[in-house]
Design a protein around this motif. Structure first.
Motif, mmCIF file in Angstrom:
data_model
loop_
_atom_site.group_PDB
_atom_site.id
_atom_site.type_symbol
_atom_site.label_atom_id
_atom_site.label_comp_id
_atom_site.label_asym_id
_atom_site.label_seq_id
_atom_site.Cartn_x
_atom_site.Cartn_y
_atom_site.Cartn_z
ATOM 1 N N ASP A 141 10.040 -35.979 -2.952
ATOM 2 C CA ASP A 141 10.931 -36.045 -1.794
ATOM 3 C C ASP A 141 10.245 -35.342 -0.629
ATOM 4 O O ASP A 141 9.058 -35.020 -0.692
ATOM 5 N N HIS A 142 10.962 -35.125 0.451
ATOM 6 C CA HIS A 142 10.436 -34.416 1.618
ATOM 7 C C HIS A 142 9.063 -34.947 2.044
ATOM 8 O O HIS A 142 8.109 -34.200 2.228
ATOM 9 N N ALA A 143 8.980 -36.260 2.189
ATOM 10 C CA ALA A 143 7.784 -36.957 2.687
ATOM 11 C C ALA A 143 6.609 -36.933 1.717
ATOM 12 O O ALA A 143 5.509 -37.344 2.058
ATOM 13 N N ASN A 144 6.820 -36.439 0.481
ATOM 14 C CA ASN A 144 5.822 -36.566 -0.608
ATOM 15 C C ASN A 144 4.463 -35.970 -0.260
ATOM 16 O O ASN A 144 3.426 -36.468 -0.682
ATOM 17 N N GLU A 177 12.863 -38.003 8.681
ATOM 18 C CA GLU A 177 13.875 -37.991 9.738
ATOM 19 C C GLU A 177 15.234 -37.600 9.181
ATOM 20 O O GLU A 177 16.009 -36.903 9.837
ATOM 21 N N GLU A 178 15.514 -38.050 7.941
ATOM 22 C CA GLU A 178 16.809 -37.741 7.330
ATOM 23 C C GLU A 178 16.962 -36.236 7.105
ATOM 24 O O GLU A 178 18.035 -35.667 7.302
ATOM 25 N N ASP A 179 15.883 -35.588 6.663
ATOM 26 C CA ASP A 179 15.940 -34.142 6.437
ATOM 27 C C ASP A 179 16.104 -33.391 7.753
ATOM 28 O O ASP A 179 16.848 -32.403 7.832
ATOM 29 N N GLY A 183 19.340 -31.133 8.882
ATOM 30 C CA GLY A 183 19.000 -29.721 8.898
ATOM 31 C C GLY A 183 18.413 -29.223 7.590
ATOM 32 O O GLY A 183 18.395 -28.009 7.330
ATOM 33 N N GLU A 184 17.870 -30.132 6.772
ATOM 34 C CA GLU A 184 17.329 -29.764 5.467
ATOM 35 C C GLU A 184 15.797 -29.771 5.450
ATOM 36 O O GLU A 184 15.184 -29.919 4.398
ATOM 37 N N ASP A 185 15.191 -29.593 6.611
ATOM 38 C CA ASP A 185 13.739 -29.632 6.705
ATOM 39 C C ASP A 185 13.111 -28.241 6.687
ATOM 40 O O ASP A 185 11.913 -28.097 6.949
ATOM 41 N N THR A 186 13.874 -27.214 6.367
ATOM 42 C CA THR A 186 13.341 -25.842 6.368
ATOM 43 C C THR A 186 12.121 -25.679 5.466
ATOM 44 O O THR A 186 11.125 -25.060 5.872
ATOM 45 N N PRO A 263 20.129 -29.118 13.151
ATOM 46 C CA PRO A 263 19.674 -30.504 12.950
ATOM 47 C C PRO A 263 19.155 -31.124 14.234
ATOM 48 O O PRO A 263 19.674 -30.885 15.322
ATOM 49 N N LEU A 264 18.109 -31.933 14.100
ATOM 50 C CA LEU A 264 17.528 -32.653 15.225
ATOM 51 C C LEU A 264 17.384 -34.117 14.863
ATOM 52 O O LEU A 264 17.143 -34.463 13.707
#
Length: 377
Positions: A141-144, A177-179, A183-186, A263-264
Motif C-alpha cells: 500500500d502507500h504507493a508501494n 492521492e487517496e492517502d 490525511g493518512e500520508d504521515t 488532508p490535502l
C-alpha cells in the motif's frame, strides 16, 4: 530603533560594463528532469497499462532530441531504456541502467533504482555514487515504495567551456492521492523526510568549490514536507553554501510555500502531480561559499509539447521540468557589479545573497539598489 523593523537600502551608481574576459568565462547550459514512466504494462497483474511503453518511448527520445537539453535526469527508467538510448546515443552519453522488470528478474524488493543521467557528448563526466534510501514505506500500500530500491545517484561533470558542476538525481517515496486526501500520508512524509536528510548529509560530506544541482522526482511539496527547514536552511546554517529552488526563484517570487497540516487534495487543473503551480519534480541548486556560482535563468514545465503524436495526450505520467543555468567561476564578479552602460540603466534590487528583485521587497532586510537615481524609503 529596532533594526528588524527597518528596510536598509544601499544605493550603487554604476556605468561600467562586464569585461570580455568575464563574458567568455560565464557559461550557460540547460538541465531537465523527467520521470519516463518506464514500468511495464503488466506483470501477472496490471502494473502500468497507460504508460508510454514500447510505442511511445521512442517519441520521448524524439522530444528530448528536439529540445536539445544539455543534461537530463531520468527516473523510473526500467523496461524501455534501450528504446530511449537507441536514438539518444547519437547525441548523449549516459551511465548504466541495471535491468528490466520481468517475471524472471522479479524479486522483492526489485534490486534496481530506475535512475540514470544523460549528458551531451561535449560534456565529460562520470557517476561517482549510487545510493539506496535508508528508509522507505509501503510494500502493498502507500504507493508501494518498498517494492523497488529507490535512492539517488551522484555525478561529476565538466561542461564544454570547462566549468565543473556536481549533479544529484533522485527518486523519493510517493504518496497516494487517496492517502493525502484522507490525511493518512504521515508515514510517507516521515520516510521522505529521512530521505531528504540522507541526501543532505551526503551533499555536505562531499561539498567543495563546485556548485551542485539537485533534481528528480521528489514526490514532495513545500506545503507538505519540511524541505525548507530540514534541507535548505540546514545546509545554509553550516555556512558552507546557499541553496535555491529554481521554481521558487523564478516562479514564486522567491518565497517558499508555507507548511499546511491536515488532508490535502491535488489541484484539479492540469495533468500530473501539481499543487498551486508547484511540481513534485524539482530542480534545486547549491552555490558553495567562495566557489563557482549558478544562476537560474529560466524555468519551464512542458505541458504543451510533451504529447503523443496520435492521441494528443501526455507521453507519460509527469511533464518534463527544465531550467536554464549560467555558471560563473569562483572569483568572478557577481551580477551586482556587472553593471550596464550609463545609456542603458537597470533599476534593480539585490539581497546580500545576490538575488535580484524587480522592486524593493516587502520583507525586512538589507538590500542593494543598482541604478541611476537615489531612492529614499
Amino acid at each position: 530603533m529596532n533594526i528588524k523593523n527597518v528596510v536598509m537600502l544601499a544605493t550603487v551608481w554604476c556605468c561600467g560594463i562586464m569585461s570580455v574576459e568575464a563574458q567568455e568565462q560565464a557559461e550557460e547550459f540547460t538541465v531537465a528532469t523527467l520521470n519516463v514512466d518506464g514500468l511495464p504494462a503488466e506483470l501477472i497483474v496490471s502494473v502500468n497499462p497507460e504508460g508510454p511503453g514500447e510505442k511511445y518511448t521512442p517519441e520521448i527520445a524524439d522530444y528530448l532530441l528536439n529540445k536539445n537539453y544539455d543534461i537530463v535526469g531520468f527516473q523510473e527508467n526500467f523496461n524501455f531504456y534501450d528504446l530511449l538510448f537507441e536514438k539518444l546515443e547519437t547525441t548523449y552519453l549516459h551511465d548504466l541502467c541495471y535491468g528490466k522488470m520481468t517475471l524472471e528478474t522479479l524479486t522483492i524488493p526489485f534490486p534496481y533504482d530506475g535512475i540514470n543521467l544523460i549528458w551531451k557528448k561535449d560534456i565529460s563526466g562520470e557517476r561517482t555514487d549510487s545510493v539506496q534510501w535508508e528508509q522507505s514505506y509501503g510494500m502493498i500500500d502507500h504507493a508501494n515504495d518498498e517494492l523497488t530500491n529507490k535512492g539517488f545517484r551522484r555525478y561529476e561533470l565538466t561542461l564544454k567551456g570547462g566549468s565543473q558542476v556536481v549533479v544529484y538525481n533522485g527518486h523519493f517515496d510517493a504518496s497516494n492521492e487517496e492517502d493525502e486526501a484522507s490525511g493518512e500520508d504521515t508515514p510517507d512524509r516521515l520516510a521522505r523526510m529521512i530521505q531528504w536528510r540522507q541526501l543532505r548529509d551526503s551533499i555536505l560530506n562531499y561539498i567543495d568549490e563546485r556548485p551542485i544541482i539537485v533534481m528528480g522526482d521528489m514526490n514532495s511539496y513545500y506545503c507538505r514536507d519540511s524541505i525548507q527547514h530540514q534541507f535548505i536552511e540546514y545546509i545554509e546554517a553550516t555556512g558552507k553554501a546557499h541553496v535555491f529552488d529554481a521554481w521558487v526563484e523564478l516562479e514564486h517570487n522567491k518565497e517558499y510555500p508555507a507548511m499546511v497540516e491536515g488532508p490535502l487534495t491535488n489541484d484539479p487543473s492540469g495533468h500530473g502531480w501539481v499543487r498551486q503551480g508547484e511540481m513534485v519534480d524539482k530542480i534545486l541548486f547549491i552555490n558553495p561559499v567562495g566557489g563557482s556560482q549558478l544562476t537560474a535563468l529560466s524555468y519551464r514545465v512542458d505541458s504543451v509539447e510533451y504529447m503523443r503524436s496520435d492521441t494528443g495526450t501526455p507521453l507519460g505520467d509527469h511533464f518534463p521540468v527544465a531550467v536554464g543555468f549560467r555558471i560563473k567561476p569562483a572569483g568572478q564578479s557577481s551580477g551586482i557589479h556587472n553593471c550596464p552602460l550609463a545609456s542603458e540603466p537597470l533599476n534593480a534590487y539585490f539581497d546580500l545573497n545576490g538575488r535580484q528583485y524587480a522592486s524593493l521587497p516587502a520583507k525586512k532586510g538589507i538590500y542593494i539598489y543598482r541604478g541611476r537615481k537615489i531612492l529614499v524609503k
